[in-house]
Design a protein around this motif. Structure first.
Motif, PDB file in Angstrom:
ATOM      1  N   THR A  45       0.838  -1.199   0.000  1.00  0.00           N
ATOM      2  CA  THR A  45       0.000   0.000   0.000  1.00  0.00           C
ATOM      3  C   THR A  45       0.876   1.254   0.000  1.00  0.00           C
ATOM      4  O   THR A  45       1.877   1.302   0.717  1.00  0.00           O
ATOM      5  N   PRO A  46       0.502   2.281  -0.774  1.00  0.00           N
ATOM      6  CA  PRO A  46       1.296   3.510  -0.788  1.00  0.00           C
ATOM      7  C   PRO A  46       0.863   4.488   0.305  1.00  0.00           C
ATOM      8  O   PRO A  46      -0.072   4.215   1.056  1.00  0.00           O
ATOM      9  N   PHE A  47       1.576   5.604   0.382  1.00  0.00           N
ATOM     10  CA  PHE A  47       1.246   6.814   1.171  1.00  0.00           C
ATOM     11  C   PHE A  47       1.750   6.810   2.608  1.00  0.00           C
ATOM     12  O   PHE A  47       1.462   7.731   3.365  1.00  0.00           O
ATOM     13  N   GLY A  48       2.508   5.785   3.013  1.00  0.00           N
ATOM     14  CA  GLY A  48       3.236   5.817   4.289  1.00  0.00           C
ATOM     15  C   GLY A  48       2.434   6.345   5.455  1.00  0.00           C
ATOM     16  O   GLY A  48       1.385   5.807   5.818  1.00  0.00           O
ATOM     17  N   LEU A  49       2.946   7.435   6.028  1.00  0.00           N
ATOM     18  CA  LEU A  49       2.383   7.990   7.254  1.00  0.00           C
ATOM     19  C   LEU A  49       0.935   8.473   7.068  1.00  0.00           C
ATOM     20  O   LEU A  49       0.181   8.525   8.036  1.00  0.00           O
ATOM     21  N   ILE A  50       0.545   8.803   5.851  1.00  0.00           N
ATOM     22  CA  ILE A  50      -0.825   9.274   5.632  1.00  0.00           C
ATOM     23  C   ILE A  50      -1.792   8.134   5.969  1.00  0.00           C
ATOM     24  O   ILE A  50      -2.838   8.344   6.575  1.00  0.00           O
ATOM     25  N   VAL A 403       3.857  -5.078  -6.337  1.00  0.00           N
ATOM     26  CA  VAL A 403       2.484  -4.580  -6.445  1.00  0.00           C
ATOM     27  C   VAL A 403       2.513  -3.258  -7.210  1.00  0.00           C
ATOM     28  O   VAL A 403       3.277  -2.356  -6.859  1.00  0.00           O
ATOM     29  N   SER A 404       1.707  -3.156  -8.262  1.00  0.00           N
ATOM     30  CA  SER A 404       1.678  -1.924  -9.057  1.00  0.00           C
ATOM     31  C   SER A 404       0.639  -0.955  -8.471  1.00  0.00           C
ATOM     32  O   SER A 404      -0.129  -1.333  -7.577  1.00  0.00           O
ATOM     33  N   PHE A 405       0.600   0.251  -9.015  1.00  0.00           N
ATOM     34  CA  PHE A 405      -0.411   1.196  -8.514  1.00  0.00           C
ATOM     35  C   PHE A 405      -1.818   0.704  -8.854  1.00  0.00           C
ATOM     36  O   PHE A 405      -2.748   0.875  -8.076  1.00  0.00           O
ATOM     37  N   ARG A 406      -1.927   0.055 -10.001  1.00  0.00           N
ATOM     38  CA  ARG A 406      -3.220  -0.523 -10.402  1.00  0.00           C
ATOM     39  C   ARG A 406      -3.647  -1.602  -9.383  1.00  0.00           C
ATOM     40  O   ARG A 406      -4.815  -1.682  -9.008  1.00  0.00           O
ATOM     41  N   ASP A 407      -2.672  -2.396  -8.952  1.00  0.00           N
ATOM     42  CA  ASP A 407      -2.959  -3.422  -7.921  1.00  0.00           C
ATOM     43  C   ASP A 407      -3.439  -2.751  -6.634  1.00  0.00           C
ATOM     44  O   ASP A 407      -4.379  -3.215  -5.989  1.00  0.00           O
ATOM     45  N   TRP A 408      -2.738  -1.677  -6.245  1.00  0.00           N
ATOM     46  CA  TRP A 408      -3.148  -0.962  -5.019  1.00  0.00           C
ATOM     47  C   TRP A 408      -4.578  -0.453  -5.154  1.00  0.00           C
ATOM     48  O   TRP A 408      -5.359  -0.502  -4.206  1.00  0.00           O
ATOM     49  N   GLN A 409      -4.942  -0.009  -6.370  1.00  0.00           N
ATOM     50  CA  GLN A 409      -6.307   0.491  -6.564  1.00  0.00           C
ATOM     51  C   GLN A 409      -7.341  -0.613  -6.316  1.00  0.00           C
ATOM     52  O   GLN A 409      -8.455  -0.335  -5.887  1.00  0.00           O
ATOM     53  N   LYS A 410      -6.948  -1.859  -6.581  1.00  0.00           N
ATOM     54  CA  LYS A 410      -7.859  -2.985  -6.284  1.00  0.00           C
ATOM     55  C   LYS A 410      -8.026  -3.134  -4.768  1.00  0.00           C
ATOM     56  O   LYS A 410      -9.121  -3.371  -4.268  1.00  0.00           O
ATOM     57  N   ILE A 411      -6.911  -3.003  -4.049  1.00  0.00           N
ATOM     58  CA  ILE A 411      -6.985  -3.074  -2.582  1.00  0.00           C
ATOM     59  C   ILE A 411      -7.853  -1.929  -2.069  1.00  0.00           C
ATOM     60  O   ILE A 411      -8.736  -2.113  -1.218  1.00  0.00           O
ATOM     61  N   ASP A 412      -7.593  -0.750  -2.605  1.00  0.00           N
ATOM     62  CA  ASP A 412      -8.324   0.456  -2.204  1.00  0.00           C
ATOM     63  C   ASP A 412      -9.832   0.246  -2.388  1.00  0.00           C
ATOM     64  O   ASP A 412     -10.631   0.472  -1.463  1.00  0.00           O
ATOM     65  N   ALA A 413     -10.209  -0.237  -3.581  1.00  0.00           N
ATOM     66  CA  ALA A 413     -11.637  -0.438  -3.882  1.00  0.00           C
ATOM     67  C   ALA A 413     -12.239  -1.465  -2.919  1.00  0.00           C
ATOM     68  O   ALA A 413     -13.361  -1.295  -2.413  1.00  0.00           O
ATOM     69  N   ALA A 414     -11.492  -2.532  -2.634  1.00  0.00           N
ATOM     70  CA  ALA A 414     -12.010  -3.582  -1.749  1.00  0.00           C
ATOM     71  C   ALA A 414     -12.151  -3.057  -0.318  1.00  0.00           C
ATOM     72  O   ALA A 414     -13.112  -3.396   0.381  1.00  0.00           O
ATOM     73  N   GLU A 426     -12.541  -0.033   5.490  1.00  0.00           N
ATOM     74  CA  GLU A 426     -12.086  -1.065   6.420  1.00  0.00           C
ATOM     75  C   GLU A 426     -10.692  -1.454   5.940  1.00  0.00           C
ATOM     76  O   GLU A 426     -10.543  -2.122   4.919  1.00  0.00           O
ATOM     77  N   LYS A 427      -9.684  -0.968   6.635  1.00  0.00           N
ATOM     78  CA  LYS A 427      -8.318  -1.222   6.167  1.00  0.00           C
ATOM     79  C   LYS A 427      -7.924  -2.675   6.374  1.00  0.00           C
ATOM     80  O   LYS A 427      -8.195  -3.241   7.435  1.00  0.00           O
ATOM     81  N   PHE A 428      -7.279  -3.267   5.367  1.00  0.00           N
ATOM     82  CA  PHE A 428      -6.730  -4.609   5.548  1.00  0.00           C
ATOM     83  C   PHE A 428      -5.444  -4.484   6.356  1.00  0.00           C
ATOM     84  O   PHE A 428      -4.651  -3.578   6.123  1.00  0.00           O
ATOM     85  N   ALA A 429      -5.255  -5.427   7.285  1.00  0.00           N
ATOM     86  CA  ALA A 429      -4.114  -5.290   8.188  1.00  0.00           C
ATOM     87  C   ALA A 429      -3.044  -6.359   7.961  1.00  0.00           C
ATOM     88  O   ALA A 429      -2.051  -6.378   8.663  1.00  0.00           O
ATOM     89  N   THR A 430      -3.283  -7.232   6.974  1.00  0.00           N
ATOM     90  CA  THR A 430      -2.219  -8.211   6.702  1.00  0.00           C
ATOM     91  C   THR A 430      -1.843  -8.147   5.217  1.00  0.00           C
ATOM     92  O   THR A 430      -2.701  -7.888   4.355  1.00  0.00           O
ATOM     93  N   ILE A 431      -0.579  -8.424   4.963  1.00  0.00           N
ATOM     94  CA  ILE A 431      -0.090  -8.394   3.579  1.00  0.00           C
ATOM     95  C   ILE A 431      -0.745  -9.517   2.788  1.00  0.00           C
ATOM     96  O   ILE A 431      -1.102  -9.340   1.620  1.00  0.00           O
ATOM     97  N   ASP A 432      -0.982 -10.659   3.434  1.00  0.00           N
ATOM     98  CA  ASP A 432      -1.639 -11.782   2.754  1.00  0.00           C
ATOM     99  C   ASP A 432      -3.016 -11.380   2.227  1.00  0.00           C
ATOM    100  O   ASP A 432      -3.368 -11.685   1.092  1.00  0.00           O
ATOM    101  N   THR A 433      -3.810 -10.684   3.074  1.00  0.00           N
ATOM    102  CA  THR A 433      -5.146 -10.260   2.631  1.00  0.00           C
ATOM    103  C   THR A 433      -5.024  -9.310   1.443  1.00  0.00           C
ATOM    104  O   THR A 433      -5.809  -9.375   0.488  1.00  0.00           O
ATOM    105  N   MET A 434      -4.035  -8.428   1.504  1.00  0.00           N
ATOM    106  CA  MET A 434      -3.861  -7.463   0.409  1.00  0.00           C
ATOM    107  C   MET A 434      -3.514  -8.187  -0.895  1.00  0.00           C
ATOM    108  O   MET A 434      -4.119  -7.931  -1.938  1.00  0.00           O
ATOM    109  N   LEU A 435      -2.566  -9.136  -0.821  1.00  0.00           N
ATOM    110  CA  LEU A 435      -2.133  -9.839  -2.036  1.00  0.00           C
ATOM    111  C   LEU A 435      -3.256 -10.735  -2.578  1.00  0.00           C
ATOM    112  O   LEU A 435      -3.438 -10.847  -3.792  1.00  0.00           O
ATOM    113  N   LYS A 436      -4.031 -11.316  -1.649  1.00  0.00           N
ATOM    114  CA  LYS A 436      -5.160 -12.166  -2.059  1.00  0.00           C
ATOM    115  C   LYS A 436      -6.196 -11.307  -2.797  1.00  0.00           C
ATOM    116  O   LYS A 436      -6.742 -11.714  -3.817  1.00  0.00           O
TER     117      LYS A 436
END
Ligand code: NAP
Length: 441
Positions: A45-50, A403-414, A426-436
């Motif tokens: 996921t991008p944006f660090g501290l934000i 993970v590309s920015f397009r991939d992140w947009q999928k996480i964002d939408a989910a 509802e933020k995902f808190a595990t890398i596995d959930t994000m990659l899945k």
């Protein structure tokens, strides 16, 4: 894009400093002098501290991510998430592949409270605690014990204010936030009655800002209290003109907190002139010993008067440190990379908190990053290196699925789709959930 004369730059870290650097570099690109930027982050996921630092109830501050998104969508900017520099790829390798590398990794480790007993269970650094309630994958498993009656927060900065506020706010007050659901369950069930915020210096040396401080006076079930005898009648006569407005506002809020107000379920005591000495308890925290201080020429001096405060949780909010990377000179005392005006060595640069330490607002990182980007553009000549192909080949060879920015947009939408009730996401808190999520969408 990696033509012979294209300047290829890797920016490590996708927080404010990273994206301000990428923005400046991307904008400097022209037909005569094309520039391409790869923003690399260890998280998917991008944006660090934000995303992982700004308090969940400060959603409007997070809107700045829209600006970073615009940069991320530029043709000459890529996002390579889930790639850890120093682990998956070494810094020397990046410096060979790209024309220049800019470190923008921030300061993600807590500054340690250097007192006896600070290693006891129940002493939790601000990076870990804030990361926990903000769903940071590295801290989601923290499981702080909040079935307690008293907590002590050390420090008078905005992080200390954030932590006090998040501990004190009710489910209702957090309804429109992206507080991690597991953190909400624990925090909103806590029987904590008393929260202490201790500053080792006085009210006029405190680092919190007026708006943040004022929010402590608006809590539904918690009353914030200060001791009138610790507050000066007016701001010091020698206050710099540019600081007078802010100091007056801070003093105004603190005075308001010193007036009698009805009791509530919780009490937040903001106390000054108190420095931590040792943590009391066996394996777990049972209290903290403090020394009363006085301030001379802005410096803290002990008075030899000690007092104990019973508590079962201590959260030192005393600043952050950059996590060192092998091969990058590090200033251990200052807690950031050694650099001269943003230059580290050879084609390696640094910007943001990793350059100057954890200070200022999000916007402070913009001129900082612009300055470093301008240096890179001026000082570095393209090596005709075909950098993007090389990094892609290296990652593939090492089986690192970035993970590309397009991939992140999928996480964002989910995450947006998973939001419950009035929460924004509802933020995902595990890398596995994000990659899945990426592979399923
Ligand atoms: P900070 O503003 O530097 O505050 C650190 C606090 O810890 C100070 O009160 C400092 O006291 C105290 N401290 C340091 N070492 C100590 C020790 N050994 N014992 C006792 N107290 C100690 O740091 P921060 O709160 O972590 O914030 C970091 C940056 O993020 C700041 O620029 C902050 O403004 C920013 N931020 C902004 C927001 C917002 O705008 N809403 C929210 C969060 C963070 P001394 O002054 O005596 O050193």
């Amino acid at each position: 894009m990696s033509e012979n004369h294209t300047l290829s730059i890797a920016v490590i870290g996708s927080g404010p400093a990273g994206y301000y650097a990428a923005e400046a570099l991307s904008k400097a690109s022209s037909d005569e002098r094309p520039v391409e930027v790869d923003v690399i982050d260890q998280l998917p996921t991008p944006f660090g501290l934000i995303r992982a630092g700004v308090a969940p109830d400060h959603q409007s501050i997070k809107n700045v991510a829209k600006r970073y998104e615009k940069t991320a969508m530029q043709d000459n900017v890529r996002f390579l998430g889930n790639v850890s520099i120093g682990k998956d790829v070494q810094i020397e390798e990046l410096m060979t592949i790209y024309d220049a590398v800019i470190l923008a990794i921030g300061a993600s480790a807590s500054r340690k409270l250097n007192i006896d007993g600070a290693d006891k269970q129940g002493v939790i650094g601000s990076a870990e605690f804030v990361g926990w309630y903000n769903s940071h994958p590295h801290h989601a498993e923290l499981k702080p014990k909040l079935n307690i009656d008293s907590a002590v927060i050390i420090g008078n900065g905005n992080v200390a204010v954030d932590v006090c506020r998040i501990l004190a706010k009710t489910t209702e007050e957090m309804a429109e936030t992206d507080l991690a659901h597991y953190a909400g369950k624990t925090i909103h069930a806590t029987p904590i009655e008393t929260i202490w915020m201790f500053g080792r210096r006085g009210p006029m040396e405190a680092k919190f800002t007026p708006k943040e401080l004022s929010e402590l006076g608006e809590l539904k079930q918690c009353v914030t209290i200060t001791k009138p005898e610790q507050l000066p009648d007016d701001i010091p006569a020698d206050t710099l003109p540019k600081e007078q407005g802010v100091k007056k506002k801070i003093l105004g809020h603190l005075k308001e907190f010193s007036t009698p107000r009805p009791a509530k379920i919780q009490t937040l005591n903001i106390e000054f002139y108190a420095s931590p000495v040792s943590v009391i308890g066996n394996e777990r925290v049972e209290g903290i010993r403090m020394e009363r201080t006085r301030v001379e020429d802005g410096r803290t001096l002990g008075t030899g008067h000690f007092f104990d405060v019973p508590c079962q949780l201590i959260i030192p909010c005393i600043g952050y440190r950059t996590v060192p990377i092998e091969g990058v000179p590090f200033d251990t005392d200052a807690g950031h990379f050694r650099n001269t005006d943003g230059h580290v060595r050879d084609n390696l640069y640094v910007t943001g908190w990793a350059r100057r330490g954890p200070s200022g607002t999000i916007g402070t990182n913009r001129p900082d990053a612009q300055e470093v980007a301008a240096r890179v553009i001026e000082e570095i000549k393209p090596k005709a290196n075909n950098a993007r192909q090389k990094i892609d080949d290296l990652l593939q060879k090492r089986h690192i699925s970035h993970v590309s920015f397009r991939d992140w947009q999928k996480i964002d939408a989910a995450e947006l789709a998973a939001a419950k009730y009035t929460a924004p996401r509802e933020k995902f808190a595990t890398i596995d959930t994000m990659l899945k999520t990426i592979s399923e969408n």
